[in-house]
Write a protein that holds these residues in place. Structure first.
Motif, PDB file in Angstrom:
ATOM      1  N   ILE A  55     -16.638 -19.772  26.538  1.00  0.00           N
ATOM      2  CA  ILE A  55     -17.829 -20.553  26.865  1.00  0.00           C
ATOM      3  C   ILE A  55     -18.285 -21.208  25.571  1.00  0.00           C
ATOM      4  O   ILE A  55     -18.414 -20.556  24.538  1.00  0.00           O
ATOM      5  CB  ILE A  55     -18.952 -19.673  27.454  1.00  0.00           C
ATOM      6  N   LYS A  56     -18.501 -22.488  25.600  1.00  0.00           N
ATOM      7  CA  LYS A  56     -18.915 -23.236  24.412  1.00  0.00           C
ATOM      8  C   LYS A  56     -20.336 -22.848  24.016  1.00  0.00           C
ATOM      9  O   LYS A  56     -21.168 -22.555  24.874  1.00  0.00           O
ATOM     10  CB  LYS A  56     -18.848 -24.745  24.655  1.00  0.00           C
ATOM     11  N   VAL A  57     -20.601 -22.860  22.709  1.00  0.00           N
ATOM     12  CA  VAL A  57     -21.918 -22.521  22.174  1.00  0.00           C
ATOM     13  C   VAL A  57     -22.428 -23.717  21.384  1.00  0.00           C
ATOM     14  O   VAL A  57     -21.766 -24.193  20.458  1.00  0.00           O
ATOM     15  CB  VAL A  57     -21.860 -21.280  21.265  1.00  0.00           C
ATOM     16  N   SER A  58     -23.604 -24.198  21.741  1.00  0.00           N
ATOM     17  CA  SER A  58     -24.220 -25.323  21.047  1.00  0.00           C
ATOM     18  C   SER A  58     -25.060 -24.803  19.882  1.00  0.00           C
ATOM     19  O   SER A  58     -25.910 -23.937  20.061  1.00  0.00           O
ATOM     20  CB  SER A  58     -25.110 -26.100  22.021  1.00  0.00           C
ATOM     21  N   CYS A  59     -24.781 -25.320  18.706  1.00  0.00           N
ATOM     22  CA  CYS A  59     -25.543 -24.973  17.506  1.00  0.00           C
ATOM     23  C   CYS A  59     -25.316 -26.081  16.478  1.00  0.00           C
ATOM     24  O   CYS A  59     -24.397 -26.879  16.631  1.00  0.00           O
ATOM     25  CB  CYS A  59     -25.127 -23.625  16.962  1.00  0.00           C
ATOM     26  N   PRO A  60     -26.136 -26.147  15.431  1.00  0.00           N
ATOM     27  CA  PRO A  60     -25.941 -27.196  14.422  1.00  0.00           C
ATOM     28  C   PRO A  60     -24.572 -27.069  13.745  1.00  0.00           C
ATOM     29  O   PRO A  60     -24.218 -26.013  13.229  1.00  0.00           O
ATOM     30  CB  PRO A  60     -27.069 -26.958  13.428  1.00  0.00           C
ATOM     31  N   SER A  61     -23.803 -28.141  13.779  1.00  0.00           N
ATOM     32  CA  SER A  61     -22.447 -28.087  13.229  1.00  0.00           C
ATOM     33  C   SER A  61     -22.450 -27.906  11.715  1.00  0.00           C
ATOM     34  O   SER A  61     -21.496 -27.361  11.159  1.00  0.00           O
ATOM     35  CB  SER A  61     -21.668 -29.339  13.610  1.00  0.00           C
ATOM     36  N   LYS A  62     -23.510 -28.322  11.031  1.00  0.00           N
ATOM     37  CA  LYS A  62     -23.518 -28.153   9.573  1.00  0.00           C
ATOM     38  C   LYS A  62     -23.597 -26.682   9.169  1.00  0.00           C
ATOM     39  O   LYS A  62     -23.115 -26.310   8.104  1.00  0.00           O
ATOM     40  CB  LYS A  62     -24.659 -28.944   8.939  1.00  0.00           C
ATOM     41  N   LEU A  63     -24.162 -25.814  10.035  1.00  0.00           N
ATOM     42  CA  LEU A  63     -24.176 -24.386   9.737  1.00  0.00           C
ATOM     43  C   LEU A  63     -22.799 -23.768   9.929  1.00  0.00           C
ATOM     44  O   LEU A  63     -22.370 -22.915   9.161  1.00  0.00           O
ATOM     45  CB  LEU A  63     -25.198 -23.665  10.618  1.00  0.00           C
ATOM     46  N   VAL A  64     -22.096 -24.199  10.959  1.00  0.00           N
ATOM     47  CA  VAL A  64     -20.762 -23.669  11.237  1.00  0.00           C
ATOM     48  C   VAL A  64     -19.749 -24.216  10.245  1.00  0.00           C
ATOM     49  O   VAL A  64     -18.807 -23.531   9.859  1.00  0.00           O
ATOM     50  CB  VAL A  64     -20.356 -24.003  12.691  1.00  0.00           C
ATOM     51  N   ALA A  65     -19.944 -25.451   9.793  1.00  0.00           N
ATOM     52  CA  ALA A  65     -18.995 -26.093   8.884  1.00  0.00           C
ATOM     53  C   ALA A  65     -18.978 -25.453   7.502  1.00  0.00           C
ATOM     54  O   ALA A  65     -18.059 -25.699   6.727  1.00  0.00           O
ATOM     55  CB  ALA A  65     -19.318 -27.581   8.766  1.00  0.00           C
ATOM     56  N   ASN A  66     -19.958 -24.625   7.176  1.00  0.00           N
ATOM     57  CA  ASN A  66     -19.982 -23.942   5.880  1.00  0.00           C
ATOM     58  C   ASN A  66     -18.922 -22.852   5.777  1.00  0.00           C
ATOM     59  O   ASN A  66     -18.668 -22.347   4.689  1.00  0.00           O
ATOM     60  CB  ASN A  66     -21.357 -23.325   5.625  1.00  0.00           C
ATOM     61  N   TYR A  67     -18.323 -22.475   6.905  1.00  0.00           N
ATOM     62  CA  TYR A  67     -17.337 -21.389   6.940  1.00  0.00           C
ATOM     63  C   TYR A  67     -16.022 -21.917   7.500  1.00  0.00           C
ATOM     64  O   TYR A  67     -16.003 -22.878   8.255  1.00  0.00           O
ATOM     65  CB  TYR A  67     -17.855 -20.242   7.813  1.00  0.00           C
ATOM     66  N   PRO A  68     -14.909 -21.268   7.164  1.00  0.00           N
ATOM     67  CA  PRO A  68     -13.610 -21.751   7.650  1.00  0.00           C
ATOM     68  C   PRO A  68     -13.433 -21.520   9.153  1.00  0.00           C
ATOM     69  O   PRO A  68     -14.128 -20.701   9.760  1.00  0.00           O
ATOM     70  CB  PRO A  68     -12.601 -20.934   6.842  1.00  0.00           C
ATOM     71  N   GLU A  69     -12.496 -22.245   9.716  1.00  0.00           N
ATOM     72  CA  GLU A  69     -12.169 -22.091  11.127  1.00  0.00           C
ATOM     73  C   GLU A  69     -11.707 -20.664  11.394  1.00  0.00           C
ATOM     74  O   GLU A  69     -10.967 -20.080  10.616  1.00  0.00           O
ATOM     75  CB  GLU A  69     -11.057 -23.079  11.494  1.00  0.00           C
TER      76      GLU A  69
END
Length: 133
Positions: A55-69
């Motif tokens: 299930i997809k989770v909506s959140c600010p991408s700049k917070l997730v982009a700080n960490y690797p895939e």
């Protein structure tokens, strides 16, 4: 008292999770991945918990982009159901602060340092010798 009430609330939310009858879910684990169509990092729930995986989770991408895939996050989420045959998705409740999951700390270290990463052993080399006076 507040902590006890929070634990009871958390348990009550998990009672009927497979049917997706609840709106708010606590302690949802999601893994980051790169979405080629959106050209940014996104989150998707992982298998092994009481909510369906992917299930997809909506959140600010700049917070997730700080960490690797592949980094796993722990968050509280609100379920959004859309009509017209659209898939439901989660919205992270505390959108300004996203924390990595400590339960998956070893996995997160391997993602960040490569899967051939060897964890340092605790031993005498890690302990500093006592200073003598």
């Amino acid at each position: 008292m507040t902590n006890k009430r929070l634990k009871l609330m958390q348990l009550s939310l998990l009672d009927e999770v497979p049917e997706l009858n609840k709106v708010f879910f606590l302690d949802v684990f999601a893994e980051s991945y790169y979405d080629n169509s959106k050209k940014r990092m996104r989150l998707s729930t992982i298998n092994g918990q009481q909510v369906p995986c992917d299930i997809k989770v909506s959140c600010p991408s700049k917070l997730v982009a700080n960490y690797p895939e592949g980094t796993i996050f722990k968050l509280d989420a609100r379920l959004v159901r859309r009509g017209n045959g659209r898939n439901p998705y989660f919205i992270a409740i505390n959108r300004t602060h996203l924390q990595r999951a400590l339960e998956f700390f070893d996995y997160n270290l391997k993602v960040q340092n490569g899967f051939d990463y060897v964890f340092p052993k605790k031993g005498k080399s890690m302990i500093r010798p006592a200073l003598r006076s």
